[in-house]
Design a protein around this motif. Structure first.
Motif, short mmCIF file in Angstrom:
data_model
loop_
_atom_site.label_atom_id
_atom_site.label_comp_id
_atom_site.label_asym_id
_atom_site.label_seq_id
_atom_site.Cartn_x
_atom_site.Cartn_y
_atom_site.Cartn_z
N GLU A 95 0.83 -1.20 0.00
CA GLU A 95 0.00 0.00 0.00
C GLU A 95 0.87 1.25 0.00
O GLU A 95 0.56 2.23 -0.68
CB GLU A 95 -0.93 0.00 1.21
N THR A 96 1.96 1.22 0.73
CA THR A 96 2.90 2.34 0.73
C THR A 96 3.48 2.53 -0.66
O THR A 96 3.62 3.66 -1.14
CB THR A 96 4.02 2.10 1.75
N PHE A 97 3.79 1.44 -1.32
CA PHE A 97 4.34 1.49 -2.68
C PHE A 97 3.33 2.14 -3.63
O PHE A 97 3.69 2.98 -4.44
CB PHE A 97 4.68 0.07 -3.14
N ARG A 98 2.06 1.78 -3.52
CA ARG A 98 1.02 2.32 -4.41
C ARG A 98 0.70 3.78 -4.12
O ARG A 98 0.31 4.52 -5.01
CB ARG A 98 -0.26 1.49 -4.29
N GLU A 99 0.85 4.20 -2.87
CA GLU A 99 0.45 5.55 -2.47
C GLU A 99 1.63 6.52 -2.36
O GLU A 99 1.50 7.56 -1.74
CB GLU A 99 -0.28 5.48 -1.11
N LYS A 100 2.77 6.20 -2.96
CA LYS A 100 3.96 7.01 -2.73
C LYS A 100 3.80 8.46 -3.17
O LYS A 100 4.29 9.36 -2.51
CB LYS A 100 5.18 6.36 -3.38
N GLU A 101 3.08 8.73 -4.29
CA GLU A 101 2.90 10.11 -4.74
C GLU A 101 2.07 10.91 -3.75
O GLU A 101 2.37 12.06 -3.43
CB GLU A 101 2.26 10.16 -6.13
N ALA A 102 0.99 10.31 -3.25
CA ALA A 102 0.13 11.00 -2.28
C ALA A 102 0.90 11.26 -0.99
O ALA A 102 0.73 12.32 -0.37
CB ALA A 102 -1.11 10.16 -2.00
N ILE A 103 1.73 10.32 -0.59
CA ILE A 103 2.51 10.48 0.64
C ILE A 103 3.48 11.63 0.49
O ILE A 103 3.63 12.47 1.37
CB ILE A 103 3.25 9.17 0.99
N GLU A 104 4.16 11.71 -0.67
CA GLU A 104 5.12 12.79 -0.90
C GLU A 104 4.43 14.15 -0.86
O GLU A 104 4.92 15.09 -0.23
CB GLU A 104 5.81 12.61 -2.25
N SER A 105 3.29 14.28 -1.54
CA SER A 105 2.62 15.58 -1.62
C SER A 105 2.07 16.01 -0.26
O SER A 105 2.01 17.20 0.03
CB SER A 105 1.52 15.55 -2.66
N SER A 106 1.66 15.05 0.57
CA SER A 106 1.11 15.41 1.88
C SER A 106 2.19 15.94 2.81
O SER A 106 1.88 16.64 3.78
CB SER A 106 0.41 14.22 2.52
#
Length: 195
Positions: free
Chosen positions: A70-81
């Motif tokens: 899940e972290t792998f799939r959400e990496k862009e959202a994590i970076e922007s947050s």
């Protein structure tokens, strides 16, 4: 608590109810052998009685793999947050300090307003320092998350099976609830995995 370092989950799986660690136990239930993880408070007879559930090791492995994927799939959202416009906040505080300093110079002859302005300037300087400290902390977290993302990008694809090395490298803590798990990564990312 004493735990075995042979297993990557040792010392990182915690009970949501009493806060104690989970321990790996071999079960032989009516001839059916399995490996489970149980709260130490339930295992030790001298401790408080905890109502935390028993978790099969395979389920914990599945939770770890799901969290990493899940972290792998959400990496862009994590970076922007994680990105914040700190420089704009610092510039605004600097402008307030500058205006108050000019006002302080203009009212140099009046004692009371000068004291109040001086205290306000000190408060704004403290606020600026707090913003700069927050930014430094955010940069440290961003560096750890960048490390995690670089590691995940080096993976050829999502994980399909549990890997002790990846868990040791990435996961800091897993908290067991009745119907879900909270997985905290060493980078500071927190993910909830529902059953």
């Amino acid at each position: 608590r004493i735990y075995s370092g042979r297993y990557s989950l040792s010392g990182i799986v915690f009970c949501a109810y009493c806060g104690d660690i989970f321990r790996r136990i071999k079960w032989n239930n009516r001839g059916c052998k399995s490996t489970v993880w149980r709260c130490v408070s339930r295992v030790d007879k001298d401790g408080p009685d905890c109502s935390a559930r028993t978790v099969h090791e395979e389920l914990l492995h599945t939770v770890a793999v799901k969290a990493i994927n899940e972290t792998f799939r959400e990496k862009e959202a994590i970076e922007s947050s994680l990105e914040a416009n700190t420089s704009v906040r610092i510039a605004a505080v600097d402008e307030q300090i500058k205006a108050l300093q000019h006002e302080l110079l203009a009212t140099a002859g009046i004692k009371n307003s000068g004291d109040e302005l001086g205290m306000e300037i000190r408060r704004l300087r403290d606020e600026k320092q707090a913003i700069q400290n927050e930014e430094a902390s955010r940069q440290d977290m961003k560096a750890r998350i960048d490390e995690l993302i670089a590691f995940l990008e080096d993976l050829p694809c999502e994980l399909t099976k549990y890997d002790e090395q990846f868990v040791r490298m990435l996961i800091d803590k897993i908290t067991v609830y009745n119907d879900y798990f909270i997985v905290e990564f060493k980078s500071g990312i927190v993910i909830q995995i529902d059953e």
